[in-house]
Scaffold this motif. Structure first.
Motif, PDB file in Angstrom:
ATOM      1  N   GLY A  18       0.824  -1.208   0.000  1.00 60.66           N
ATOM      2  CA  GLY A  18       0.000   0.000   0.000  1.00 60.66           C
ATOM      3  C   GLY A  18       0.855   1.253   0.000  1.00 60.66           C
ATOM      4  O   GLY A  18       0.620   2.179  -0.782  1.00 60.66           O
ATOM      5  N   ALA A  19       1.861   1.277   0.869  1.00 63.44           N
ATOM      6  CA  ALA A  19       2.753   2.442   0.923  1.00 63.44           C
ATOM      7  C   ALA A  19       3.427   2.646  -0.429  1.00 63.44           C
ATOM      8  O   ALA A  19       3.562   3.773  -0.909  1.00 63.44           O
ATOM      9  N   ALA A  20       3.837   1.538  -1.047  1.00 64.51           N
ATOM     10  CA  ALA A  20       4.502   1.628  -2.346  1.00 64.51           C
ATOM     11  C   ALA A  20       3.552   2.146  -3.421  1.00 64.51           C
ATOM     12  O   ALA A  20       3.910   3.016  -4.218  1.00 64.51           O
ATOM     13  N   LEU A  21       2.326   1.635  -3.418  1.00 65.11           N
ATOM     14  CA  LEU A  21       1.369   2.092  -4.439  1.00 65.11           C
ATOM     15  C   LEU A  21       1.002   3.555  -4.198  1.00 65.11           C
ATOM     16  O   LEU A  21       0.936   4.351  -5.145  1.00 65.11           O
ATOM     17  N   ALA A  22       0.804   3.904  -2.936  1.00 64.77           N
ATOM     18  CA  ALA A  22       0.475   5.291  -2.607  1.00 64.77           C
ATOM     19  C   ALA A  22       1.608   6.226  -3.031  1.00 64.77           C
ATOM     20  O   ALA A  22       1.372   7.288  -3.618  1.00 64.77           O
ATOM     21  N   GLY A  23       2.837   5.810  -2.748  1.00 69.54           N
ATOM     22  CA  GLY A  23       3.998   6.633  -3.087  1.00 69.54           C
ATOM     23  C   GLY A  23       4.190   6.782  -4.590  1.00 69.54           C
ATOM     24  O   GLY A  23       4.431   7.874  -5.101  1.00 69.54           O
ATOM     25  N   MET A  24       4.075   5.677  -5.299  1.00 70.75           N
ATOM     26  CA  MET A  24       4.259   5.718  -6.756  1.00 70.75           C
ATOM     27  C   MET A  24       3.113   6.485  -7.423  1.00 70.75           C
ATOM     28  O   MET A  24       3.323   7.211  -8.393  1.00 70.75           O
ATOM     29  N   ALA A  25       1.902   6.326  -6.887  1.00 67.40           N
ATOM     30  CA  ALA A  25       0.762   7.081  -7.430  1.00 67.40           C
ATOM     31  C   ALA A  25       1.002   8.572  -7.215  1.00 67.40           C
ATOM     32  O   ALA A  25       0.789   9.391  -8.130  1.00 67.40           O
ATOM     33  N   ALA A  26       1.472   8.934  -6.036  1.00 68.65           N
ATOM     34  CA  ALA A  26       1.744  10.351  -5.758  1.00 68.65           C
ATOM     35  C   ALA A  26       2.805  10.883  -6.724  1.00 68.65           C
ATOM     36  O   ALA A  26       2.664  11.966  -7.285  1.00 68.65           O
ATOM     37  N   ALA A  27       3.851  10.080  -6.952  1.00 73.16           N
ATOM     38  CA  ALA A  27       4.931  10.512  -7.844  1.00 73.16           C
ATOM     39  C   ALA A  27       4.415  10.778  -9.256  1.00 73.16           C
ATOM     40  O   ALA A  27       4.899  11.666  -9.955  1.00 73.16           O
ATOM     41  N   ALA A  28       3.410   9.983  -9.662  1.00 70.68           N
ATOM     42  CA  ALA A  28       2.896  10.084 -11.035  1.00 70.68           C
ATOM     43  C   ALA A  28       1.629  10.938 -11.108  1.00 70.68           C
ATOM     44  O   ALA A  28       1.027  11.060 -12.171  1.00 70.68           O
ATOM     45  N   GLY A  29       1.208  11.491  -9.985  1.00 63.19           N
ATOM     46  CA  GLY A  29      -0.015  12.307  -9.983  1.00 63.19           C
ATOM     47  C   GLY A  29      -1.272  11.484 -10.186  1.00 63.19           C
ATOM     48  O   GLY A  29      -2.263  11.966 -10.719  1.00 63.19           O
ATOM     49  N   ALA A  30      -1.262  10.221  -9.750  1.00 65.21           N
ATOM     50  CA  ALA A  30      -2.433   9.344  -9.883  1.00 65.21           C
ATOM     51  C   ALA A  30      -3.114   9.188  -8.526  1.00 65.21           C
ATOM     52  O   ALA A  30      -2.571   9.580  -7.495  1.00 65.21           O
ATOM     53  N   LYS A  31      -4.312   8.585  -8.556  1.00 65.34           N
ATOM     54  CA  LYS A  31      -5.099   8.457  -7.327  1.00 65.34           C
ATOM     55  C   LYS A  31      -5.095   7.005  -6.843  1.00 65.34           C
ATOM     56  O   LYS A  31      -5.338   6.090  -7.622  1.00 65.34           O
TER      57      LYS A  31
END
Ligand SMILES: *Cc1c(COP(=O)(O)O)cnc(C)c1O
Ligand SMILES: [Zn+2]
Length: 397
Positions: A142-155
């Motif tokens: 979850g932390a990884a998906l949240a972080g990568m989504a934030a990096a790419a401007g995704a939700k």
């Protein structure tokens, strides 16, 4: 996508195109392997092209990944992977073994191995125009998906058991994802994430469900090949130790080696050893009974990242060991804590699920599963800062 033929079910071997099936096999629920177009890749890429790449991340292996260049240069999404490999002489001497490498994943942007899968998933989500990504997680995924989504401007939307360590929950919140704490265990969170994805049309990253997670995780296998096997021109097969919960990391690492072997770039498959906590050993139990029928357990271990009742990628995880002349090893929670202390003494700070693999190597030596003169590598999957409570227990004060 000219690099990919499609997917293939790990149970019934049925082939699908990428557009046809998004998640598991419609016939039997089997996890799908992504099948590369080996001939097309061989015709356009050589190992030297990769070895000389200026990209110091997992994206140096883009020619072998089932996505196009994701963009987002200069963001954390582009710095995942190519993690350091250490060879601490004190630790090798202590264990009485000749060649011991430790691959430390704690330097990934969200401080665990899971960034590899999440970075690839975010790339895939953009290609299929998915606006929201969702996952169930014991914390790190979850932390990884949240972080990568934030990096790419995704939700991102994350379902996590409310018992997840506070550091992991803090990461989810700081990265700005929608966090839903589940009054239940990880397996309950998995079911909820699937239901939410179906209901709202979100793209689901769940481990052992989405075939692309293993494709991100296979980059660790590529790196072990490049940084250790090829760099040292190893002649003996490398023993690789991986901690196992759902079994997707070990399946991904195995897939990486299988891809390289199919390309003819890896001459000898490493032997893969899966390590589980005695309190969460569903796959190891099946290995010991010489069956592919995995029975659920009632998981209880301090290594929260590998605490799983019914592994979602169990079959492939089992085969990672059986098909490579490896094995499964069961370790006690006390050995996991001792592992944290041993690794700390050579400057590496690991969470329990990471030191589990190291404890497995020690046990394999003691049990004579591997010999001291054989080269071995331990994959250390996450940072000790993720679970400070366990770290304090390991320190003993
Ligand atoms: C997820 C995780 C594992 C286990 O990976 P599986 O794919 O569930 O087997 C091991 N260590 C850490 C730190 C993890 O986050
Ligand atoms: Zn099938």
């Amino acid at each position: 996508m000219d690099k990919v033929v499609g997917t293939q079910c790990s149970i019934c071997n049925t082939r699908y195109t990428l557009d046809e099936v998004t998640y598991t096999c419609p016939k039997d629920g089997g996890v799908l392997d992504v099948v590369l177009d080996v001939e097309a890749i061989k015709a356009s890429t050589q190992p030297e092209d990769i070895f000389s790449s200026a990209d110091q991340s997992m994206w140096r292996y883009l020619p072998l990944l089932p996505v196009n260049d994701p963009g987002h240069q200069g963001t954390p999404l582009r710095s995942v992977g190519l993690t350091p490999v250490y060879k601490p002489p004190q630790l090798a001497a202590e264990l009485g073994i000749k060649d011991l490498w430790l691959k430390d994943e704690s330097g990934n942007p969200s401080a665990s191995f899971k960034d590899r899968a999440s970075a690839l998933l975010i790339a895939r989500a953009a290609e299929i125009d998915a606006e929201v990504v969702v996952t169930a997680s014991t914390g790190n995924a979850g932390a990884a998906l949240a972080g990568m989504a934030a990096a790419a401007g995704a939700k991102a939307v994350i379902f996590a058991p409310k018992t997840a360590p506070p550091a992991k929950i803090a990461q989810l919140l700081v990265y700005g994802s929608e966090v839903i704490l589940v009054d239940g265990n990880y397996d309950d969170a998995v079911a909820l994430a699937v239901a939410a994805a179906e209901e709202y049309g979100w793209y689901c990253r769940n481990t052992g469900y989405n075939p692309f997670t293993a494709e991100g995780k296979k980059t660790a296998g590529f790196e072990i090949w490049e940084q250790v096997i090829a760099a040292n021109k190893l002649e003996k097969p490398l023993n690789v130790f991986v901690s196992v919960g759902d079994g997707n990391i070990i399946s991904g690492v195995h897939k990486g080696f299988r891809d390289l072997y199919a390309l003819g770039w890896l001459k000898q498959m490493p032997r893969i050893f899966g390590v589980q906590s005695a309190g969460s050993a569903a796959i190891a139990n099946a290995f010991n009974l010489r069956t592919e029928a995995i029975e659920p357990v009632s998981a209880e271990t301090l290594a929260d990242s590998i605490s799983v009742d019914m592994p979602s990628d169990g079959l492939r995880a089992l085969r990672a060991a059986t098909q490579t002349d490896g094995a499964y090893i069961i370790v006690e929670d006390q050995a996991i804590l001792d592992g944290i202390a041993s690794l700390g003494k050579v400057g590496i700070f690991s969470e329990p699920a990471a030191s589990t693999a190291f404890a497995g190597l020690k046990k394999a030596l003691a049990d004579g599963l591997i010999a001291p003169e054989e080269p071995s590598l331990v994959l250390l999957t996450g940072s000790g800062l993720k679970d400070v409570k366990a770290a304090m227990q390991a320190a003993g004060e």
